[in-house]
Motif scaffolding. Structure first.
Motif, mmCIF file in Angstrom:
data_model
loop_
_atom_site.group_PDB
_atom_site.id
_atom_site.type_symbol
_atom_site.label_atom_id
_atom_site.label_comp_id
_atom_site.label_asym_id
_atom_site.label_seq_id
_atom_site.Cartn_x
_atom_site.Cartn_y
_atom_site.Cartn_z
ATOM 1 N N SER A 7 0.814 -1.221 0.000
ATOM 2 C CA SER A 7 0.000 0.000 0.000
ATOM 3 C C SER A 7 0.844 1.267 0.000
ATOM 4 O O SER A 7 0.386 2.317 -0.450
ATOM 5 C CB SER A 7 -0.933 0.000 1.224
ATOM 6 O OG SER A 7 -0.177 -0.074 2.429
ATOM 7 N N TYR A 8 2.071 1.175 0.505
ATOM 8 C CA TYR A 8 2.930 2.360 0.574
ATOM 9 C C TYR A 8 3.670 2.640 -0.739
ATOM 10 O O TYR A 8 4.287 3.690 -0.896
ATOM 11 C CB TYR A 8 3.956 2.215 1.696
ATOM 12 C CG TYR A 8 4.850 0.999 1.560
ATOM 13 C CD1 TYR A 8 5.968 1.012 0.731
ATOM 14 C CD2 TYR A 8 4.565 -0.172 2.262
ATOM 15 C CE1 TYR A 8 6.783 -0.099 0.604
ATOM 16 C CE2 TYR A 8 5.369 -1.294 2.147
ATOM 17 C CZ TYR A 8 6.473 -1.244 1.309
ATOM 18 O OH TYR A 8 7.263 -2.352 1.170
ATOM 19 N N MET A 9 3.629 1.711 -1.703
ATOM 20 C CA MET A 9 4.370 1.892 -2.947
ATOM 21 C C MET A 9 3.720 2.963 -3.806
ATOM 22 O O MET A 9 2.514 2.924 -4.084
ATOM 23 C CB MET A 9 4.451 0.576 -3.720
ATOM 24 C CG MET A 9 5.387 -0.446 -3.136
ATOM 25 S SD MET A 9 7.127 0.058 -3.211
ATOM 26 C CE MET A 9 7.407 0.045 -4.972
ATOM 27 N N LYS A 10 4.529 3.925 -4.237
ATOM 28 C CA LYS A 10 4.056 4.989 -5.119
ATOM 29 C C LYS A 10 4.542 4.802 -6.559
ATOM 30 O O LYS A 10 3.968 5.346 -7.499
ATOM 31 C CB LYS A 10 4.530 6.354 -4.601
ATOM 32 C CG LYS A 10 4.117 6.653 -3.167
ATOM 33 C CD LYS A 10 2.600 6.659 -3.011
ATOM 34 C CE LYS A 10 2.202 7.003 -1.582
ATOM 35 N NZ LYS A 10 0.734 6.925 -1.374
ATOM 36 N N GLY A 11 5.622 4.067 -6.711
ATOM 37 C CA GLY A 11 6.176 3.851 -8.046
ATOM 38 C C GLY A 11 7.458 3.043 -7.957
ATOM 39 O O GLY A 11 7.806 2.511 -6.899
ATOM 40 N N ARG A 62 14.758 5.950 -15.016
ATOM 41 C CA ARG A 62 13.686 6.924 -14.796
ATOM 42 C C ARG A 62 12.749 6.378 -13.733
ATOM 43 O O ARG A 62 12.662 5.163 -13.530
ATOM 44 C CB ARG A 62 12.908 7.191 -16.088
ATOM 45 C CG ARG A 62 12.106 6.004 -16.598
ATOM 46 C CD ARG A 62 11.365 6.354 -17.882
ATOM 47 N NE ARG A 62 10.526 5.233 -18.336
ATOM 48 C CZ ARG A 62 9.824 5.240 -19.478
ATOM 49 N NH1 ARG A 62 9.865 6.304 -20.262
ATOM 50 N NH2 ARG A 62 9.096 4.190 -19.812
ATOM 51 N N TYR A 63 12.057 7.276 -13.072
ATOM 52 C CA TYR A 63 11.111 6.883 -12.026
ATOM 53 C C TYR A 63 9.695 6.982 -12.575
ATOM 54 O O TYR A 63 9.314 7.984 -13.197
ATOM 55 C CB TYR A 63 11.248 7.788 -10.805
ATOM 56 C CG TYR A 63 10.311 7.429 -9.678
ATOM 57 C CD1 TYR A 63 10.541 6.308 -8.890
ATOM 58 C CD2 TYR A 63 9.193 8.212 -9.405
ATOM 59 C CE1 TYR A 63 9.684 5.971 -7.852
ATOM 60 C CE2 TYR A 63 8.324 7.892 -8.372
ATOM 61 C CZ TYR A 63 8.578 6.767 -7.598
ATOM 62 O OH TYR A 63 7.718 6.426 -6.587
ATOM 63 N N GLN A 64 8.902 5.922 -12.354
ATOM 64 C CA GLN A 64 7.531 5.859 -12.809
ATOM 65 C C GLN A 64 6.595 5.870 -11.596
ATOM 66 O O GLN A 64 6.507 4.885 -10.865
ATOM 67 C CB GLN A 64 7.289 4.577 -13.630
ATOM 68 C CG GLN A 64 8.063 4.511 -14.938
ATOM 69 C CD GLN A 64 7.493 5.445 -15.976
ATOM 70 O OE1 GLN A 64 7.820 6.622 -16.018
ATOM 71 N NE2 GLN A 64 6.649 4.934 -16.833
ATOM 72 N N ALA A 65 5.877 6.964 -11.404
ATOM 73 C CA ALA A 65 4.928 7.072 -10.285
ATOM 74 C C ALA A 65 3.577 6.537 -10.731
ATOM 75 O O ALA A 65 2.634 7.287 -10.978
ATOM 76 C CB ALA A 65 4.826 8.524 -9.827
ATOM 77 N N VAL A 66 3.492 5.208 -10.838
ATOM 78 C CA VAL A 66 2.311 4.575 -11.445
ATOM 79 C C VAL A 66 1.573 3.629 -10.506
ATOM 80 O O VAL A 66 0.610 2.970 -10.918
ATOM 81 C CB VAL A 66 2.722 3.804 -12.722
ATOM 82 C CG1 VAL A 66 3.213 4.769 -13.794
ATOM 83 C CG2 VAL A 66 3.801 2.758 -12.415
ATOM 84 N N CYS A 67 1.989 3.526 -9.256
ATOM 85 C CA CYS A 67 1.352 2.607 -8.314
ATOM 86 C C CYS A 67 0.180 3.305 -7.612
ATOM 87 O O CYS A 67 0.390 4.276 -6.879
ATOM 88 C CB CYS A 67 2.355 2.097 -7.280
ATOM 89 S SG CYS A 67 3.712 1.135 -7.992
#
Length: 232
Positions: free
Chosen positions: A71-75, A109-114
């Protein structure tokens, strides 16, 4: 004694064995050419030839370095690379090898997809008198190693007519990737089948939807429960 080429001949050196004494890096019987790996007679400087680097190749596809789920994952990070080759067959004794040069170029690159799941739904077909059910229904959502199950019942005997039945997915706290499909499993506690022509989950703000290939699928306890893969 042989005549020496005046440009490559060193007059300060003694002649012996009837041969010309040549300047440094000058060769030939008459001192009329550079030694191998030297150029620009009569100065005969080093002919430096290094190893040859190719041009950079195309980028690889992006590779996930993590995944959603908790639940804490943002990407998560993604990585891709491109490479080039070193050809030292072009190098001579004066040149440098290209083996120590950079041959792989990584990029991240960082993917803020969670995102979490705020809504789930099922859709019953029109003009089907027996489309509804008296059963309790609940759903499992799965994407790779990430999964969650909604609390029973998520749908309590949906039978109020055709249309989409949106519900809050209580009990589902996992995060899912908004860029990838999800797999759905619909549980039932009854042999009284429900006719479903669509079902889905909203991931963040994006609806992930499965569509039946026919008019509907009859789902009941231990029959046709899944998995159903969404189209996006």
């Amino acid at each position: 004694m042989q005549l020496c080429c005046w440009r490559g001949y060193s007059p300060d050196l003694q002649h012996s064995y009837r041969r010309c004494e040549c300047k440094a890096n000058v060769g030939g019987v008459r001192c009329d050419q550079c030694k191998p790996y030297y150029k620009n007679y009569p100065s005969c400087v080093k002919d430096v030839k290094d190893g040859t680097l190719s041009a950079w190749g195309p980028w690889s596809r992006w590779i996930d370095q993590g995944s959603c789920g908790p639940s804490y994952m943002k990407g998560y990070n993604q990585k891709r690379t491109r490479t080039r080759t070193c050809d030292d067959s072009t190098k001579n004794i004066h040149g440098r090898s290209c083996r120590g040069d950079k041959l792989e170029d990584p990029q991240t690159r960082y993917q803020a997809v969670c995102k979490t799941v705020p809504w789930v739904f099922i859709s019953l077909p029109k003009d089907e008198y027996y489309a509804g059910t008296t059963a309790d229904l609940w759903m499992m959502i799965k994407q790779g190693s990430a999964s969650c199950k909604t609390s029973r019942p998520t749908w309590d005997a949906p039978d109020s007519g055709d249309g989409k039945y949106w519900r809050r997915p209580r009990g589902c706290t996992a995060t899912f990737d908004t860029t990838k499909p999800v797999n759905l499993w619909l549980y039932s506690d009854s042999s009284n089948a429900v006719y479903v022509n669509q079902m889905g989950a909203r991931i963040g703000t994006i609806d992930k939807i499965w569509y039946s290939s026919g008019k509907y699928v009859a789902i009941e306890e231990d029959e046709n429960n899944g998995w159903y893969t969404t189209t996006s």
